[in-house]
Write a protein that holds these residues in place. Sequence first.
Motif, PDB file in Angstrom:
ATOM      1  N   VAL A   1      75.197  40.882  25.702  1.00 10.95           N
ATOM      2  CA  VAL A   1      73.767  41.198  25.587  1.00 10.95           C
ATOM      3  C   VAL A   1      73.390  42.328  26.536  1.00 10.95           C
ATOM      4  O   VAL A   1      72.695  43.281  26.157  1.00 10.95           O
ATOM      5  N   GLY A   2      73.839  42.239  27.799  1.00  8.84           N
ATOM      6  CA  GLY A   2      73.535  43.291  28.761  1.00  8.84           C
ATOM      7  C   GLY A   2      74.101  44.634  28.358  1.00  8.84           C
ATOM      8  O   GLY A   2      73.458  45.678  28.522  1.00  8.84           O
ATOM      9  N   LEU A   3      75.309  44.630  27.821  1.00  9.24           N
ATOM     10  CA  LEU A   3      75.948  45.872  27.367  1.00  9.24           C
ATOM     11  C   LEU A   3      75.144  46.508  26.238  1.00  9.24           C
ATOM     12  O   LEU A   3      74.798  47.692  26.281  1.00  9.24           O
TER      13      LEU A   3
ATOM     14  N   VAL B   1      74.583  30.681  19.902  1.00  9.44           N
ATOM     15  CA  VAL B   1      74.194  32.073  20.081  1.00  9.44           C
ATOM     16  C   VAL B   1      75.295  32.879  20.756  1.00  9.44           C
ATOM     17  O   VAL B   1      75.453  34.081  20.492  1.00  9.44           O
ATOM     18  N   GLY B   2      76.084  32.252  21.626  1.00  8.40           N
ATOM     19  CA  GLY B   2      77.179  32.968  22.269  1.00  8.40           C
ATOM     20  C   GLY B   2      78.216  33.453  21.278  1.00  8.40           C
ATOM     21  O   GLY B   2      78.834  34.514  21.468  1.00  8.40           O
ATOM     22  N   VAL B   3      78.428  32.704  20.209  1.00  6.37           N
ATOM     23  CA  VAL B   3      79.364  33.113  19.160  1.00  6.37           C
ATOM     24  C   VAL B   3      78.802  34.311  18.402  1.00  6.37           C
ATOM     25  O   VAL B   3      79.525  35.260  18.080  1.00  6.37           O
ATOM     26  N   VAL B   4      77.507  34.286  18.121  1.00  8.29           N
ATOM     27  CA  VAL B   4      76.872  35.377  17.373  1.00  8.29           C
ATOM     28  C   VAL B   4      76.900  36.671  18.179  1.00  8.29           C
ATOM     29  O   VAL B   4      77.248  37.740  17.654  1.00  8.29           O
ATOM     30  N   THR B   5      76.540  36.615  19.470  1.00 10.78           N
ATOM     31  CA  THR B   5      76.541  37.833  20.284  1.00 10.78           C
ATOM     32  C   THR B   5      77.953  38.379  20.444  1.00 10.78           C
ATOM     33  O   THR B   5      78.152  39.599  20.475  1.00 10.78           O
ATOM     34  N   ALA B   6      78.947  37.498  20.549  1.00  7.86           N
ATOM     35  CA  ALA B   6      80.332  37.970  20.643  1.00  7.86           C
ATOM     36  C   ALA B   6      80.779  38.621  19.344  1.00  7.86           C
ATOM     37  O   ALA B   6      81.473  39.652  19.352  1.00  7.86           O
TER      38      ALA B   6
END
Length: 336
Positions: free
Chosen positions: A263-265, A312-317
Amino acid sequence: MRSSPVPKNFPAVLVIGLVLLGVCVIASLALGSRLVRFHELIDGLFHHQADSYGASVVRKRISRTVFSLFCGAALGVSGSLMQSVTRNPIADPSILGVNTGASLFVVCGIAFLHIGTANQYIGLALAGAAITAVFVYGIGSMGRGGATPFKLVLAGAATSAALSSLVTAIMIPRSSVMDQFRFWQVGSVGSATWSAVAAFVPFLIAGMLIAFMTAPALNAMALGDEVATGQGVRTGTLRLVAALGGVLLCGVTTALAGPIGFVGLLATHVIRLILGPDLRFVIPMSAISGAVILTVSDVCGRLIGSPGELEVGVVTAFIGAPILILLAMRSKMRSL
């Protein structure tokens, strides 16, 4: 330090960002395994006496939405600070291993100290994030040329891989720890409560204040340490304080939502492309874009995994990994 002019497109970008933020809030409240009609959305937000199922769904989603916005904003600003401190345009808490360090301390706390409260998670995650950040920077500073962007990424990747192995080694023989840790590990805002939001707020405010206070000096340091020193900036102290702000923001987010990556990137990189490098404008817009990215990812996870949900961590990855590869291929690893 002389102030640079406001980018001409900043007002338009700010308005677009706020509009997207408002759309994301409505989508987060209305969409999911149970779609909410407009009148149910209004009842849930403004008519507390309404006892329909749709209104109750909306009320339960409010804390999740607020928590998602806070986490996204914190990760976006953390990415801005870490990219500036390391002079690495693709730096991110997950890439530098900071999230993994926080994860290791949390799983150790679950396994050996039997922690379970939000404050305990936060304390251990912040300690793990800080120690890992110092370790990665120390490793990346060794050898000729000091802490170059390429060396920092390599050090972060190697550290993250090693710490991930330790996390797995601790969890595998402990089924109870694995059950408690596995949902947290993938990164999720689905279990958000108002108590978690309340625990988040002081750290979010402190990290944001550090970010805004250090922005002018970080702009000077982007021109080189010698130039910044000539303008009265203590570069060593500045790096320490700015890194503390970044670790604070990503550490508390990791503690309460799990290690959400990229997300930060994404947030900071997009904003830099649009507005340029001035952190006085990059930081607030990274907060907004980070909140938008994480909230959209959360909504997409709910819709894709319906009637359950995809974390959500899977989606952002899934979104961030290909973009990181593309950036790495195109980047010449120049300092910011």
